[in-house]
Design a protein around this motif. Structure first.
Motif, PDB file in Angstrom:
ATOM      1  N   ARG A 156      44.442   2.307 -60.073  1.00 47.04           N
ATOM      2  CA  ARG A 156      43.868   3.575 -60.131  1.00 47.04           C
ATOM      3  C   ARG A 156      44.313   4.417 -61.039  1.00 47.04           C
ATOM      4  NH1 ARG A 156      39.407   0.903 -58.024  1.00 47.04           N
ATOM      5  NH2 ARG A 156      38.984   1.198 -56.053  1.00 47.04           N
ATOM      6  N   GLY A 157      45.581   3.948 -61.641  1.00 46.76           N
ATOM      7  CA  GLY A 157      46.309   4.523 -62.789  1.00 46.76           C
ATOM      8  C   GLY A 157      45.819   4.374 -64.195  1.00 46.76           C
ATOM      9  N   GLY A 158      44.723   3.830 -64.224  1.00 45.39           N
ATOM     10  CA  GLY A 158      44.223   3.781 -65.631  1.00 45.39           C
ATOM     11  C   GLY A 158      43.867   2.425 -66.010  1.00 45.39           C
ATOM     12  N   ILE A 216      55.112  -1.003 -59.060  1.00 44.85           N
ATOM     13  CA  ILE A 216      54.553   0.736 -59.342  1.00 44.85           C
ATOM     14  C   ILE A 216      53.409   0.440 -59.386  1.00 44.85           C
ATOM     15  CG2 ILE A 216      54.965   2.365 -61.266  1.00 44.85           C
ATOM     16  CD1 ILE A 216      57.162   0.290 -62.657  1.00 44.85           C
ATOM     17  N   ASN A 217      52.891   1.632 -58.715  1.00 49.09           N
ATOM     18  CA  ASN A 217      51.517   1.950 -58.249  1.00 49.09           C
ATOM     19  C   ASN A 217      51.189   3.459 -58.579  1.00 49.09           C
ATOM     20  OD1 ASN A 217      51.086  -1.144 -56.416  1.00 49.09           O
ATOM     21  ND2 ASN A 217      49.717  -0.378 -58.211  1.00 49.09           N
ATOM     22  N   ASN A 218      49.785   3.502 -58.795  1.00 49.52           N
ATOM     23  CA  ASN A 218      49.410   4.892 -58.931  1.00 49.52           C
ATOM     24  C   ASN A 218      49.060   5.685 -57.403  1.00 49.52           C
ATOM     25  OD1 ASN A 218      46.325   6.254 -58.780  1.00 49.52           O
ATOM     26  ND2 ASN A 218      47.539   7.086 -60.194  1.00 49.52           N
ATOM     27  N   VAL A 219      49.050   6.803 -57.385  1.00 50.76           N
ATOM     28  CA  VAL A 219      49.156   7.471 -56.235  1.00 50.76           C
ATOM     29  C   VAL A 219      47.843   7.118 -55.171  1.00 50.76           C
ATOM     30  CG1 VAL A 219      48.557   9.632 -54.998  1.00 50.76           C
ATOM     31  CG2 VAL A 219      50.154   9.571 -56.533  1.00 50.76           C
ATOM     32  N   GLU A 220      46.622   7.003 -56.038  1.00 54.24           N
ATOM     33  CA  GLU A 220      45.351   6.727 -55.489  1.00 54.24           C
ATOM     34  C   GLU A 220      45.307   5.335 -55.063  1.00 54.24           C
ATOM     35  OE1 GLU A 220      41.918   7.583 -57.853  1.00 54.24           O
ATOM     36  OE2 GLU A 220      40.606   7.208 -56.384  1.00 54.24           O
ATOM     37  N   SER A 221      45.930   4.598 -55.761  1.00 51.15           N
ATOM     38  CA  SER A 221      45.957   3.051 -55.364  1.00 51.15           C
ATOM     39  C   SER A 221      46.624   2.722 -54.145  1.00 51.15           C
ATOM     40  CB  SER A 221      46.932   2.085 -56.382  1.00 51.15           C
ATOM     41  OG  SER A 221      46.382   2.440 -57.359  1.00 51.15           O
ATOM     42  N   ILE A 222      47.858   3.252 -54.108  1.00 48.06           N
ATOM     43  CA  ILE A 222      48.553   3.250 -52.668  1.00 48.06           C
ATOM     44  C   ILE A 222      47.718   3.922 -51.559  1.00 48.06           C
ATOM     45  CG2 ILE A 222      50.833   4.058 -51.556  1.00 48.06           C
ATOM     46  CD1 ILE A 222      50.990   1.598 -53.537  1.00 48.06           C
TER      47      ILE A 222
HETATM   48  C1  LIG Z   1      51.156   7.247 -71.684  1.00 44.49           C
HETATM   49  C2  LIG Z   1      51.009   6.639 -70.586  1.00 44.49           C
HETATM   50  C3  LIG Z   1      50.634   7.583 -69.371  1.00 44.49           C
HETATM   51  C4  LIG Z   1      50.454   7.207 -68.262  1.00 44.49           C
HETATM   52  N1  LIG Z   1      50.405   8.152 -66.997  1.00 44.49           N
HETATM   53  C5  LIG Z   1      50.251   7.582 -65.803  1.00 44.49           C
HETATM   54  C6  LIG Z   1      50.129   8.581 -64.729  1.00 44.49           C
HETATM   55  O1  LIG Z   1      50.331   9.536 -64.792  1.00 44.49           O
HETATM   56  N2  LIG Z   1      49.975   7.849 -63.492  1.00 44.49           N
HETATM   57  C7  LIG Z   1      49.685   6.610 -63.335  1.00 44.49           C
HETATM   58  O2  LIG Z   1      49.572   6.351 -61.982  1.00 44.49           O
HETATM   59  N3  LIG Z   1      49.577   5.773 -64.382  1.00 44.49           N
HETATM   60  C8  LIG Z   1      49.989   6.040 -65.624  1.00 44.49           C
HETATM   61  N4  LIG Z   1      49.955   5.504 -66.532  1.00 44.49           N
HETATM   62  C9  LIG Z   1      49.795   3.864 -66.374  1.00 44.49           C
HETATM   63  C10 LIG Z   1      51.006   3.279 -65.816  1.00 44.49           C
HETATM   64  O3  LIG Z   1      51.905   2.701 -66.825  1.00 44.49           O
HETATM   65  C11 LIG Z   1      50.803   2.303 -64.772  1.00 44.49           C
HETATM   66  O4  LIG Z   1      49.812   1.341 -65.392  1.00 44.49           O
HETATM   67  C12 LIG Z   1      50.028   2.574 -63.432  1.00 44.49           C
HETATM   68  O5  LIG Z   1      51.015   3.400 -62.898  1.00 44.49           O
HETATM   69  C13 LIG Z   1      50.176   1.312 -62.472  1.00 44.49           C
HETATM   70  O6  LIG Z   1      49.518   1.626 -61.420  1.00 44.49           O
HETATM   71  P1  LIG Z   1      48.230   1.026 -60.786  1.00 44.49           P
HETATM   72  O7  LIG Z   1      48.163  -0.649 -61.053  1.00 44.49           O
HETATM   73  O8  LIG Z   1      48.148   1.507 -59.347  1.00 44.49           O
HETATM   74  O9  LIG Z   1      47.055   1.731 -61.403  1.00 44.49           O
HETATM   75  C14 LIG Z   1      50.431   5.681 -67.844  1.00 44.49           C
HETATM   76  C15 LIG Z   1      50.357   4.976 -68.831  1.00 44.49           C
HETATM   77  C16 LIG Z   1      50.578   5.463 -70.318  1.00 44.49           C
HETATM   78  C17 LIG Z   1      50.793   4.450 -71.221  1.00 44.49           C
END
Ligand SMILES: Cc1cc2nc3c(=O)[nH]c(=O)nc-3n(C[C@H](O)[C@H](O)[C@H](O)COP(=O)(O)O)c2cc1C
Ligand code: SF4
Ligand code: FES
Lengths: 436, 235
Positions: A56-58, A209-215
């Motif tokens: 959910r981090g993008g 490494i995971n996003n807040v909402e994922s976890i």
């Molecule tokens: C410039 C940049 C900023 C990012 N900021 C965030 C962020 O604030 N929070 C986040 O979860 N992922 C962010 N990401 C994505 C992370 O690199 C990563 O893909 C993500 O944390 C993985 O978690 P997920 O698989 O649970 O989404 C960012 C990526 C880039 C390139």
């Protein structure tokens, strides 16, 4: 049939003192732990895989698959790091989640750490959110005292320490390898991959490494089952997510819905665009995702459909701008942001964002000429795909998409000798009916 | 590595008091590898010194066994670390695109005028440091202002002026969805990982955070439970 809105993560936000352990447990909080501990770690990973949960981090990477990449035969400790940096312009879901219900995240951290066999986990939270940090610190303290963290959790024999780590202001630390640098006490500059963090992440050890909402979604999956989660959303984008509406809409805020809901439906729920105005452009997932227009109101907001429409689902950060907004001003401001936040490691991004800002600023003042638009696209070409990390790529999104959809508005700045819009008309405190 | 005796000597050199030295070491010890403590350690330096001072940098370097230049390199990378003394209240106006468009630019202009300071400057009475900040993850409350990194949601130029006037006059001010405001130095101490007692103040969520949930409640919408939904049910 699924209901239009599906509160899961947001479901307890209106509870009395929702952030406290007492309130969270009263609603069944921390019950996912015993269920998870009764399973093998590999079964927990399989359940998350089967649910179809995507990050959910993008980027939307499948979460269970990421966990499966951790080499369990590696003798080094394993780590879970929660990305709570939330700094992508427009993104505003993780912060209210941690403010209202930090225990949802803590419970998710415990189950996820158990699955990947980590005994130490971190929450890397941006420093600029003091009260959220207080609530996290308190939640972790309460969880220790209640035996949800620490040694032999719930008598399972499993140990976990959780450290809340405040950052210090750097958008780039949201990028996962830059985040690890920050967490190791260094300048937040992205690392070369491979090795990927799953193999050599924090302290050169296997790291998820995971996003807040994922976890935070994990406890609900363990409690209700993978099928329950997979039963929501679309074919390849399963489950629910928090959609964040901001800008010129009547009721901005957080709307938790199955993936695949459309912006038209969301705006409708939010009471329409502000009175007397209409949608002009929007970001589906933060400023790094190409701008869309009213033409895209019926695009299902899932990973595939938004991609097919030429943008990205990103973080579901729906920033809505009406016709009083100058798109050139908006894009210039985002570009200044990328320039400011460029970590300086690679030339295309460091120099490129500087040049982009120069060219855009000139256009916004009505100086320069039409050839500057091609110059901008050229400059974008030199950054996109040539930068070391996705920040550089993201910096080009607002520019190329705005030229694609609003070329005439750039030209209007040239014929008008400056910005033809009244900045007062776009404000939240503009008199009703004011127009540009 | 620093022996106790060297530690005592550096204590003289670096001008930080013994408690601060002990707390800096305590931060470093929270982590599997000490250097991970650097970011929170610099927050603690700011809470004690009102900015990142050469003494603070020396102390961090010595505790972590790295050079002052390395610490300095980190301190200059992150925007929350300040070289110039910060006032009692750090006022950050979000001027990233969405807030700017919704009124953040006008708020920032008005405050500069009203306080007679430029960006990143402090009022003569040492009370307010004004800065424009990037998106603070509160866009649904735009335009947003942060005071010592607490949310002041849905501001207008008038409400922002009222906030800074109240702060300068020593009146108690509350975050719009948080606690009573503390000073910037007190805030930095919390960021260093030494909690204060304000976690229970303020609501769980502001109105915008509850926008979707309220509708779901009114209409009886839920995500259902496992029992309502057969495993693998088609969508
Ligand atoms: C410039 C940049 C900023 C990012 N900021 C965030 C962020 O604030 N929070 C986040 O979860 N992922 C962010 N990401 C994505 C992370 O690199 C990563 O893909 C993500 O944390 C993985 O978690 P997920 O698989 O649970 O989404 C960012 C990526 C880039 C390139
Ligand atoms: S793309 Fe930008 S932020 Fe990413 S490494 Fe290069 S300079 Fe740093
Ligand atoms: S743009 Fe101001 S808080 Fe997001």
């Amino acid at each position: 049939m699924t209901d239009t809105l599906t509160p899961v993560l947001t479901d307890n936000w209106d509870a009395d003192r929702a952030w406290t352990l007492a309130s969270y447990e009263e609603r069944g909080g921390y019950a996912a732990l015993d269920k998870a501990f009764a399973m093998t770690p590999d079964d927990v990973i399989s359940t998350v895989k089967d649910s179809g949960l995507r990050g959910r981090g993008g980027a939307g990477f499948p979460t269970g698959m990421k966990w499966g990449f951790i080499p369990q035969d590696n003798p080094r400790p394993k780590y879970l790091v929660v990305n709570a940096d939330e700094s992508e312009p427009g993104t505003c879901k993780d912060i209210p989640l941690m403010m209202a219900s930090p225990h949802t995240l803590v419970e998710g951290v415990i189950v996820s750490s158990y699955a990947i066999r980590a005994n130490t986990a971190f929450i890397y939270v941006r420093g600029e959110v003091l009260h959220v940090i207080r609530r996290l610190q308190r939640a972790v303290q309460e969880a220790y005292l209640a035996g949800h963290l620490g040694k032999n959790i719930h008598g399972s024999g499993y140990d976990l320490d959780l450290i809340v780590h405040a950052g210090a202001g750097a958008y780039i630390c949201g990028e996962e390898t830059a985040l690890l640098e920050g967490l190791e006490g260094r300048r937040g500059q992205p690392r070369l991959r491979p090795p990927f963090p799953a193999v050599a992440g924090l302290y050169a050890s296997p790291t998820v490494i995971n996003n807040v909402e994922s976890i935070a979604s994990v406890p609900s999956i363990i409690t209700n089952g993978a099928g329950w989660f997979a039963g929501m959303g679309t074919e390849k984008s399963n489950g629910f997510g928090i959609f964040s509406l901001s800008g010129h809409v009547t009721r901005p805020g957080q709307y938790e819905a199955p993936l695949g809901i459309t912006l038209r439906e969301l705006i409708d729920l939010a009471g329409g665009m502000r009175e007397g105005h209409e949608l002009k452009f929007w970001t589906p997932g933060g400023s790094s995702t190409p701008l869309l227009t009213p033409e895209h109101l019926d695009v299902p907001l899932d990973f595939e459909s938004v991609g097919a429409a030429g943008s990205m689902l990103g973080t579901r950060a729906l920033q809505l701008f009406d016709e009083t907004t100058c798109v050139v001003r908006a894009v210039l401001r985002w570009t200044e942001f990328y320039k400011h936040e460029s970590c300086g490691k690679c030339t295309p991004c460091r120099e490129g964002t500087w040049w982009l800002t120069q060219t855009l600023a000139r256009l916004e003042k009505g100086q320069g000429d039409e050839a500057d638009l091609d110059l901008l696209l050229d400059q974008c070409d030199n950054i996109l795909g040539r930068s070391f990390c996705a920040l550089g790529d993201g910096a080009t999104s607002p520019i190329s998409s705005s030229i694609q959809h609003f070329r005439d508005e750039y030209l209007a700045h040239l014929t008008h000798g400056g910005c033809p819009f009244d900045p007062a008309a776009s404000t939240a405190f503009a008199p009703v009916g004011a127009s540009a | 590595m620093t022996s106790d005796i060297n530690g005592a000597e550096s204590l003289e050199r670096a001008g930080l008091d013994e408690t601060t030295w002990a707390e800096l070491r305590e931060i470093a010890d929270r982590y599997p590898e000490k250097r991970s403590g650097l970011l929170p350690m610099l927050h603690l330096v700011q809470s004690v010194e009102g900015r990142v001072t050469p003494e603070g940098i020396e102390a961090c370097a010595e505790i972590l066994g790295i050079s002052a230049a390395e610490v300095n390199g980190v301190a200059t990378f992150y925007t929350m670390y300040k070289r110039k003394p910060v006032g009692d209240y750090h006022v950050g106006v979000c001027t990233n695109t969405l807030c700017a468009v919704m009124g953040g630019d006008l708020i920032f202009e008005r405050l500069k005028d009203h306080l007679d300071v430029g960006n990143d400057e402090t009022t003569e009475d040492g009370k307010i440091t004004l800065e424009h900040v990037e998106c603070n993850a509160a866009c649904d409350y735009a335009p947003v202002m942060m005071v010592n990194w607490e949310f002041m949601d849905n501001q207008t130029p008038e409400s922002a002026v009222q906030v800074v006037d109240d702060l300068r006059a020593g009146r108690e001010v509350h975050s719009t969805r948080g606690p009573r405001l503390c000073t910037w130095r007190e805030a930095e101490r919390v960021l260093a990982g030494f909690p204060d007692d304000r976690a229970d103040e303020g609501p769980a969520a502001g109105p915008a955070s509850l926008a979707g949930l309220s509708i779901a409640r009114e209409r009886g919408w839920t995500a259902g439970a496992a029992s309502d939904r057969a495993e693998g049910e088609s969508k």
